[in-house]
Design an enzyme around this catalytic site. Structure first.
Site, PDB file in Angstrom:
ATOM      1  N   HIS A 185       0.848  -1.200   0.000  1.00  0.00           N
ATOM      2  CA  HIS A 185       0.000   0.000   0.000  1.00  0.00           C
ATOM      3  C   HIS A 185       0.870   1.231   0.000  1.00  0.00           C
ATOM      4  CE1 HIS A 185      -2.090  -3.169   2.293  1.00  0.00           C
ATOM      5  NE2 HIS A 185      -3.072  -2.858   1.500  1.00  0.00           N
ATOM      6  N   ASP A 226      14.157   0.685 -33.701  1.00  0.00           N
ATOM      7  CA  ASP A 226      15.156  -0.309 -33.300  1.00  0.00           C
ATOM      8  C   ASP A 226      16.166  -0.597 -34.411  1.00  0.00           C
ATOM      9  OD1 ASP A 226      13.573  -1.597 -35.068  1.00  0.00           O
ATOM     10  OD2 ASP A 226      13.207  -3.373 -33.828  1.00  0.00           O
ATOM     11  N   SER A 233      15.565  -5.560 -41.453  1.00  0.00           N
ATOM     12  CA  SER A 233      16.905  -5.203 -41.893  1.00  0.00           C
ATOM     13  C   SER A 233      17.856  -6.377 -41.685  1.00  0.00           C
ATOM     14  CB  SER A 233      17.399  -3.957 -41.161  1.00  0.00           C
ATOM     15  OG  SER A 233      17.538  -4.217 -39.792  1.00  0.00           O
ATOM     16  N   GLY A 266      19.405  -3.125 -34.202  1.00  0.00           N
ATOM     17  CA  GLY A 266      19.440  -4.322 -35.028  1.00  0.00           C
ATOM     18  C   GLY A 266      20.679  -4.371 -35.913  1.00  0.00           C
ATOM     19  N   ALA A 277      15.668   4.910 -42.642  1.00  0.00           N
ATOM     20  CA  ALA A 277      16.835   4.518 -41.852  1.00  0.00           C
ATOM     21  C   ALA A 277      17.658   3.437 -42.549  1.00  0.00           C
ATOM     22  CB  ALA A 277      16.384   4.031 -40.472  1.00  0.00           C
ATOM     23  N   GLY A 278      16.982   2.516 -43.261  1.00  0.00           N
ATOM     24  CA  GLY A 278      17.689   1.448 -43.952  1.00  0.00           C
ATOM     25  C   GLY A 278      18.564   2.002 -45.071  1.00  0.00           C
TER      26      GLY A 278
END
Lengths: 566, 566
Positions: free
Chosen positions: B217, B393, B438, B397, B550-551
């Site tokens: 509590h 991510d 990816s 990765g 991003a790739g």
């Protein structure tokens, strides 16, 4: 945010390993996933599901008789590799072919797709069904571009049941596709999620806002809006999902899914409204589920899923299954519903009362009214004091209890009750509504005090003083606290003694009460312990050093309020 | 913090009402609690449990055949009122008497105690058993001053099974007391909890710290310490709980309980170590449970509970039960464990290779090494770019995949592999370890590129160029993306075209690669869409306006890194 972690890089695989140890009666760990540890009939179609990790109980929690044969688990929010998919499939193949089920994400489509090609080259019949339930991710005319969210659970349940029933691979594939085509979900989030080991969340939702239609990997939503009350949220979810109701659809499996950091209690509050709205729209709910079925790490939010049933889908939705997180079917002999009526509380009725006693009751109602105002103002401060040694809810409980007592005494006065009955009713309402220790104590205190009064006569000054003693005696006897225990009793004893002394000296009640109230305040302050102690009631009160007991402070505050009104 | 709420004052009762609607096959709502909705044999002892709300599944989730007959629910963290306890008991009395079980808190002791007195006056035999499992709340020589935390669950499970087995009230009381006397818990918290509607948490734990031994509590703990890795936390929990192991005790029911905001994945990570430590201490674990059984709103933390079993307690711990949150017993025909060996991946073996090709392989290993460094530095930035349209991510990765590829190629080189085999092994490792889209793309890319090389000869400049084209073709064919889809393909196509053009013009590889790499960078930047769009792969990419893929950025970064090393 993740706090229990050794190596963040190994988080997903460690979690899966730990899961496998708890649930060894269901699953066996293989590299990259889990497969059933139980015997499966040769020739049964295997239903193998999967995707990234971070969605527990998706997907490992679905493995068991009646549902999935295996689950493939990638890293957090990342598709499992082609090699992992192929490996898990080889370990869970029973010779009947494999239906591979996963949410419609580019990475999963690629990895499961390439794996399926490899397995087919090895002679295994593999069918792919992607789940596409999220209505927010593409318009209705492009259903195949939609991604999969909590609909995974209901679609995989049906697929698993169809396979368990012995259907051929073509039939299991057909039923699974049918289930997906009739499944629609929509979700909202109140806060983002953080990858284990990361310092910042993947995304944030502005304070006081909610993101509509966002994905389960932190993908942005359609738009942010102000957070709305639960009823409005329920309406938003229901209306959005029902917008794609197929013609003639009436019976539905319904899932209200929590995303990870939304409490079950919140889901239940929401469910009360969702269920009513669905029923009002003519939906027959079939075995609805509320809870965490597809989460997104520690994301705060929820989604509503509806799978429109036909006879076939309903059969597979209701079929027994036995997995770590989801079980259907009897575990004990059939339990029929009981035919039993509620045992009602006794109704409130008040006996006859004299006009003088009724006038006293009105007076008491005025005092309760003043108490409510004072306790309302003091709520935060009382909570703060309580938080040093207790759970910080004292102020809330006192306000709630006093509010309920005022309502009850006003109702009693309106109903013609005398002083004794009116104050007793106030005490019972306080105890019933406030709960907690202080609620019970104050309920007792008012009821015992009232026993010095009558419904036939006005409350005299001697009655008021005698009531104080009766209240003190009952509070000590039933509450179990003694002077020195650093509770309200420490302030109540000197108050009653001073009140009695003043009355005995012939002081008018107002003067005696004033004096007693000042002494009560001093005594309340003195409950601040100067040295650490390990008391009976609150063994961890070391931290309360220098802080008075909140119950004693409330009593003093109320005594002073009454002094000013007499 | 609670986000789904209508009226904060009505939160606990609305949640209970919603719960009752979902689980009507188990429970019926009465004012202040729930009672079984299923038929119960006349004369059975009733096990009635309860306490404040905010602890779901405690206590309503425990109601069903084999466990509790009813649960009383107060306001959030506040004891139910005497009236509520009495009312729920009257509704769940089957004529065999009542065992009232609750955690040892002053408010509950008072309210349940007064209610028990009332019920006894009405002729019902009521026995009280308070749960006192929390070893942090009082020293071992004062066990009756300890409060109840997650031990509630295991004690009530045993009590319910004993009652279901038809024991007399005296026997059920005895067994329940025995279970409590052999149950020990210890918990930690990483963060506080907030009452619905409140603006501030009841308490906070300083960032990076954890509170040892605190209550459910928000009561303060014994002390704060630095957060430790999961393994050390496991050791702390196990050692503290085992310190009170009774002489001769060996078999135990074990519960690893989450407090509300700690994810199941975290509990599983912890469980892996806890189980090993308990086993190393000679504890035989009997049907352990990991999950949320007694929560504390949105508190972050966990506790470990051990109930030391004798033959009688083990029987009742394992007895079947069927409640909303906890079920034991078969739901499907008995499923024996399968006898099945793992299907292993093929072992990595490399064919014979020429010294020249081995030298090329070493060269490729050097390139991978440079890629790992660059991707390590760029991880956060790549994640940030990815977060605009994806799940953020990508950087993680890529680093993970490149790291695995480097490790694999180094192992291959050490094993004497030629250039083709070494690069193929690197690609497979990348795909297997990185996961996600990816990961799969880069795995394919390296493996396809390697197919232009051989293990018999050194890698020539023409081979390198031909490999680029093979890689591009496979990535487009299997990855499914076309130029213009705003993916890595948009940068890869002009790179390969420029590389081929430079090579055809007679430029040395280094010069051609430099030119191609510059073009690749430009093309990657151009993937930043200038207008909102609804693309196939990422239908919610409206927010990615102004941000490149991003790739594509990763590809350009890697191309530049290689240009600098050639």
């Amino acid at each position: 945010m993740t706090k229990i972690v050794d190596d963040p890089e190994a988080f997903a695989s460690s979690a899966l390993a730990g899961f496998s140890r708890v649930y060894g009666r269901y699953v066996r760990l293989v590299k990259g996933g889990v497969v059933r540890s139980t015997a499966v009939p040769r020739g049964k179609v295997s239903v193998i599901v999967g995707g990234g990790s971070g969605h527990y109980p998706a997907f490992a929690g679905y493995v068991g008789p009646g549902m999935a044969d295996a689950a493939v688990a990638g890293e957090i929010f990342a598709s499992p590799s082609t090699a992992a998919v192929a490996r898990v499939c080889r370990n869970a193949d029973h010779g009947g072919g494999i239906v591979l089920g996963f949410g419609n994400y580019a990475g999963d489509v690629l990895n499961f797709g390439v794996a399926a090609e490899r397995l087919r080259a090895e002679g295994i019949d593999v069918r792919i069904v992607t789940v596409t339930d999220d209505v927010a991710s593409a318009p209705p005319d492009r259903p195949l571009q939609r991604r999969g969210i909590a609909g995974d659970f209901v679609v995989f349940k049906v697929a698993g049941a169809a396979a368990e029933a012995g259907l051929s691979i073509g039939e299991v594939e057909r039923v699974t596709r049918l289930a997906n085509s009739r499944t629609f979900s929509f979700g909202v989030a109140f806060g983002g999620c953080t990858l284990p080991g990361a310092k910042e969340p993947l995304f944030t939702v502005p304070k006081g806002m909610m993101a509509l239609g966002l994905g389960i990997h932190g993908e942005p939503g359609i738009r942010d809006t102000d957070i709305v009350p639960a009823s409005d949220l329920a309406r938003l979810l229901v209306e959005t999902v029902l917008a794609e109701r197929p013609a003639g659809a009436g019976r539905a499996a319904v899932l209200l899914n929590g995303l990870g950091a939304t409490k079950y209690e919140e889901l239940f509050v929401l469910w009360g409204v969702v269920e009513s709205l669905l029923q009002a729209s003519g939906v027959d709910l079939v075995a609805p589920e509320v809870g965490e079925y597809v989460t997104s790490l520690d994301m705060q939010g929820c989604s509503l899923t509806v799978m429109w049933l036909d006879e076939e889908l309903e059969r597979y939705w209701l079929a027994p299954c036995d997995t770590p997180v989801f079980r259907r079917g009897e575990t004990l002999r059939t339990q029929p519903a009981a035919a039993r009526a509620d045992v009602e509380d006794e109704a409130l009725r008040f006996g006859p009362a004299s006009p003088a006693s009724q006038e006293s009751a009105r007076c008491l109602a005025g005092i309760l009214d003043a108490m409510v105002s004072v306790l309302g103002e003091a709520e935060a401060e009382l909570g703060r004091i309580d938080a040093f040694a207790g759970d910080g809810d004292h102020g809330q409980g006192m306000r709630r209890g006093a509010g309920a007592a005022r309502e009850a005494i006003q109702r009693a006065v309106a109903g013609g009750a005398g002083a004794r009955s009116a104050l007793a009713a106030a005490g019972d309402a306080w105890a019933d509504r406030a709960g907690g220790t202080s609620g019970a104590i104050w309920g007792l205190l008012l009821r015992s005090w009232s026993s010095a009064f009558s419904d036939g006569e006005a409350v005299g000054e001697a009655d008021a003083v005698r009531g104080a003693r009766l209240a003190l005696d009952d509070v000590m006897r039933l509450g179990g606290a003694k002077p020195g225990d650093k509770t309200l009793v420490d302030a109540f004893v000197p108050f009653v003694e001073a009140l009695e002394a003043g009355h005995a000296e012939g002081l008018p009640l107002k003067a005696a009460w004033h004096k007693a109230s000042a002494i009560c305040e001093e005594a309340a302050q003195a409950t601040a312990p100067l040295v650490p102690r390990l008391g009976r009631a609150r063994p961890l009160a070391e931290r309360s050093v220098g802080h008075p007991d909140a119950g004693a402070v409330s009593l003093a505050l109320i005594a002073r309020t009454i002094a000013e009104r007499l």
